[in-house]
Write an enzyme that holds these catalytic residues in place. Structure first.
Site, PDB file in Angstrom:
ATOM      1  N   ASP A  98      48.920  64.655   6.714  1.00  7.88           N
ATOM      2  CA  ASP A  98      49.544  64.806   5.365  1.00  7.88           C
ATOM      3  C   ASP A  98      50.145  65.889   4.933  1.00  7.88           C
ATOM      4  OD1 ASP A  98      47.682  62.814   4.739  1.00  7.88           O
ATOM      5  OD2 ASP A  98      46.362  64.099   2.250  1.00  7.88           O
TER       6      ASP A  98
ATOM      7  N   LYS B 254      42.066  74.474  17.780  1.00  8.86           N
ATOM      8  CA  LYS B 254      41.687  76.155  17.662  1.00  8.86           C
ATOM      9  C   LYS B 254      41.172  76.448  19.224  1.00  8.86           C
ATOM     10  CE  LYS B 254      40.944  77.951  14.640  1.00  8.86           C
ATOM     11  NZ  LYS B 254      41.966  79.272  13.730  1.00  8.86           N
TER      12      LYS B 254
ATOM     13  N   ASP C  47      46.293  76.437  12.738  1.00  7.71           N
ATOM     14  CA  ASP C  47      46.474  76.909  11.434  1.00  7.71           C
ATOM     15  C   ASP C  47      47.613  77.675  11.099  1.00  7.71           C
ATOM     16  OD1 ASP C  47      45.075  78.784  13.263  1.00  7.71           O
ATOM     17  OD2 ASP C  47      44.209  80.529  11.951  1.00  7.71           O
TER      18      ASP C  47
ATOM     19  N   ASP D  84      44.222  65.028  10.934  1.00  7.71           N
ATOM     20  CA  ASP D  84      44.314  64.594   9.223  1.00  7.71           C
ATOM     21  C   ASP D  84      44.950  65.185   8.642  1.00  7.71           C
ATOM     22  OD1 ASP D  84      43.330  62.695   7.248  1.00  7.71           O
ATOM     23  OD2 ASP D  84      42.279  64.265   7.246  1.00  7.71           O
TER      24      ASP D  84
ATOM     25  N   TYR E 172      34.837  63.589  13.867  1.00  8.42           N
ATOM     26  CA  TYR E 172      34.785  62.666  13.211  1.00  8.42           C
ATOM     27  C   TYR E 172      33.657  61.071  13.495  1.00  8.42           C
ATOM     28  CZ  TYR E 172      38.745  62.098   9.524  1.00  8.42           C
ATOM     29  OH  TYR E 172      39.651  62.372   8.974  1.00  8.42           O
TER      30      TYR E 172
HETATM   31  C1  IPM Z   1      43.475  58.781   6.460  1.00  3.78           C
HETATM   32  C2  IPM Z   1      42.464  59.556   5.849  1.00  3.78           C
HETATM   33  C3  IPM Z   1      41.772  58.316   6.521  1.00  3.78           C
HETATM   34  C4  IPM Z   1      40.730  59.749   7.536  1.00  3.78           C
HETATM   35  C5  IPM Z   1      39.954  58.415   5.332  1.00  3.78           C
HETATM   36  C6  IPM Z   1      40.607  57.579   4.114  1.00  3.78           C
HETATM   37  C7  IPM Z   1      39.161  57.783   5.837  1.00  3.78           C
HETATM   38  O1  IPM Z   1      42.642  60.524   5.316  1.00  3.78           O
HETATM   39  O2  IPM Z   1      43.562  57.905   7.288  1.00  3.78           O
HETATM   40  O3  IPM Z   1      44.218  59.909   7.185  1.00  3.78           O
HETATM   41  O4  IPM Z   1      40.458  60.409   6.923  1.00  3.78           O
HETATM   42  O5  IPM Z   1      41.240  59.746   8.415  1.00  3.78           O
HETATM   43 MG    MG Z   2      43.840  61.557   6.253  1.00  3.97          MG
END
Ligand code: IPM
Ligand code: MG
Length: 358
Positions: free
Chosen positions: A251, A191, A223, A247, A141
Site C-alpha cells: 500500500d 521483523k 518498520d 500487505d 492471515y
Molecule cells: C489486499 C487487501 C486484502 C488483504 C483485503 C481486502 C482482505 O488489503 O489485497 O491488499 O488484506 O490482503
Molecule cells: Mg491491502
C-alpha cells in the site's frame, strides 16, 4: 487448448473497470484469433445480495478450472455489517487459499509524466520501478489457531503467525527469479529482531542466496522498510515479504506513484494459474459515475496474458499502449491536473486505437 478466462467484476467500480478490460480483451481475441473462452460471474457483495454468499460454490468451481481470473474489486459500506464469513473480502481470501495463489506480484512504478500526482518530491520518486512479492496464502492471515475468546476474564483474542520452510522457499524462489529478470537486487523484509517466524524466514532466504549468485540479497526490518520506501524508494528492485508485511508495504509503494488507479497485480500458484486484480479497491464513492481509472485493471489483463495465457508479446503491447496513452496526454480523473479528463468508458477504445497503430 482453449484458455479459460473468468471475469469477476465484484462490487463498486469493479464493474466498470472490468468492462473496460473486457473491451480490450475482446479486441485482442478478434484481432489475433485467440483461442480464449470468457465467462463472467458475480463475487463479493454483489454475489451475496443475489445468492447469499460472497463466493458461491459454482463461482469457486469455475475459478478452479479457469486459467486466469480477472477480479475487479469487492466491498462497500452496504456490506460492512455482515458477519465474518459473508463479508465481500472473504471472496478474495477464499479464492487465494482455495487456488493456492501463494505468489502475489505487486509492481509499483511511476510514469514520470505523472510525478506531480505523487505526494513525494519528484527527484525522490522519478523512475520508480519496484516489484513487491508478497506471500499470499500463509502467515498470520491464515494461521491456526485463531479466535476471539469472549467467555474469559478479561476476554482476549489471538492469531498465529506461522510459516513452514516450504512456504518460505517457494515465495523466495519467485522473488529471486524475479530479481534475476529485473535489476538483480532482492530485499527480504521481516521483523527478525522480534519474531521467531521472521528469524526463521531470514535464515532460509539467506541459505537460498547461494543458488542465485547473480542476485544481490539484503535483509531489512519491516518498520525500516516502511520508512525507506518513502525516503529513498529507488534503492529497491524486488522486495519479498510475508502476507501481513507485504500487505502494508505494498500500500505504501502504491501510494508513492500517486496513482493507485494505475497499478496492476497478479496472484499466482505453481501451475501458472492466476488471479489478476487492480491494486485499488471498489471505491463505492465514485461507483457508477464513469470516472474510475480502468488502467490498473487493463494492466492486470496484461499480466494475465504474460503469466497465465502464454501471450507475452500481447502483454508487452498492452504495457506499451498504456505508456503511449499517458505520453499522449490522456488522463483519467484521478490523474488529471485540470478539469479535463477521459471517462472510464472511453479509455478502452483509446487504447485499442493505439494498439491498432502499434
Ligand atoms: C489486499 C487487501 C486484502 C488483504 C483485503 C481486502 C482482505 O488489503 O489485497 O491488499 O488484506 O490482503
Ligand atoms: Mg491491502
Amino acid at each position: 487448448m482453449t484458455k479459460k478466462i473468468l471475469i469477476l467484476p465484484g462490487d463498486g467500480i469493479g464493474q466498470e473497470v472490468t468492462a473496460s478490460a473486457k473491451e480490450v480483451l475482446d479486441f485482442l481475441i478478434a484481432e489475433h484469433n485467440l483461442d480464449f473462452s470468457i465467462e463472467e460471474m458475480d463475487a463479493g457483495g454483489t454475489a451475496y445480495d443475489k445468492f447469499g454468499s460472497p463466493l458461491p460454490e459454482k463461482v469457486l468451481a469455475k475459478a478452479k478450472e479457469s486459467d486466469a481470473i480477472l477480479f475487479g474489486a469487492v466491498g462497500g459500506p452496504k456490506w460492512d455489517d455482515l458477519d465474518w464469513d459473508n463479508r465481500p473480502e472473504q471472496a478474495l481470501l477464499s479464492l487465494r487459499k482455495e487456488l493456492e495463489l501463494f505468489a502475489n506480484l505487486r509492481p509499483a512504478f511511476l510514469f514520470n509524466e505523472l510525478a506531480a500526482a505523487s505526494p513525494i518530491k519528484n527527484h525522490i520518486i522519478e523512475n520508480l520501478d519496484i516489484l513487491i512479492v508478497r506471500e499470499l496464502t500463509g502467515g498470520i492471515y491464515f494461521g491456526e489457531p485463531r479466535a476471539i475468546v469472549e467467555d474469559e476474564n478479561p476476554p482476549y483474542a489471538f492469531n498465529t503467525m506461522v510459516y513452514n520452510e516450504n512456504e518460505i522457499k517457494r515465495i523466495a524462489k519467485v522473488a529471486f527469479e524475479s530479481a534475476q529478470k529485473r535489476g538483480g537486487k532482492l530485499c527480504s523484509v521481516e521483523k527478525a529482531n522480534v519474531l521467531e517466524v521472521s528469524k526463521f524466514w531470514r535464515s532460509i532466504v539467506s541459505d537460498m542466496a547461494k543458488d542465485y549468485p547473480d542476485v544481490e540479497l539484503s535483509h531489512q526490518l519491516a518498520d525500516n522498510t516502511a520508512m525507506q520506501l518513502v525516503l529513498n524508494p529507488n534503492q529497491y528492485d524486488v522486495i519479498v515479504s510475508s502476507n501481513l508485511f507485504g500487505d502494508i508495504l505494498s500500500d505504501i509503494a502504491a501510494t508513492l506513484s500517486g496513482s493507485i488507479g494505475m497499478l496492476p497485480s497478479a496472484s499466482l500458484n505453481s501451475s501458472s494459474q492466476g488471479m489478476y486484480e487492480p491494486c485499488h479497491g471498489s471505491a463505492p464513492d465514485i461507483a457508477g459515475m464513469d470516472v474510475a481509472n480502468p488502467i490498473a485493471m487493463i494492466a492486470s489483463l496484461g499480466m494475465a496474458l504474460k503469466y497465465s495465457l502464454d501471450q507475452k508479446e500481447l502483454s508487452d503491447s498492452i504495457d506499451r499502449a498504456i505508456k503511449e496513452f499517458i505520453a499522449k496526454g490522456y488522463r483519467t480523473k484521478d490523474i488529471s491536473t485540470n478539469d479535463e479528463y477521459v471517462k472510464t468508458s472511453e479509455v478502452a477504445s483509446i487504447l485499442i486505437g493505439i494498439l491498432k497503430n502499434g
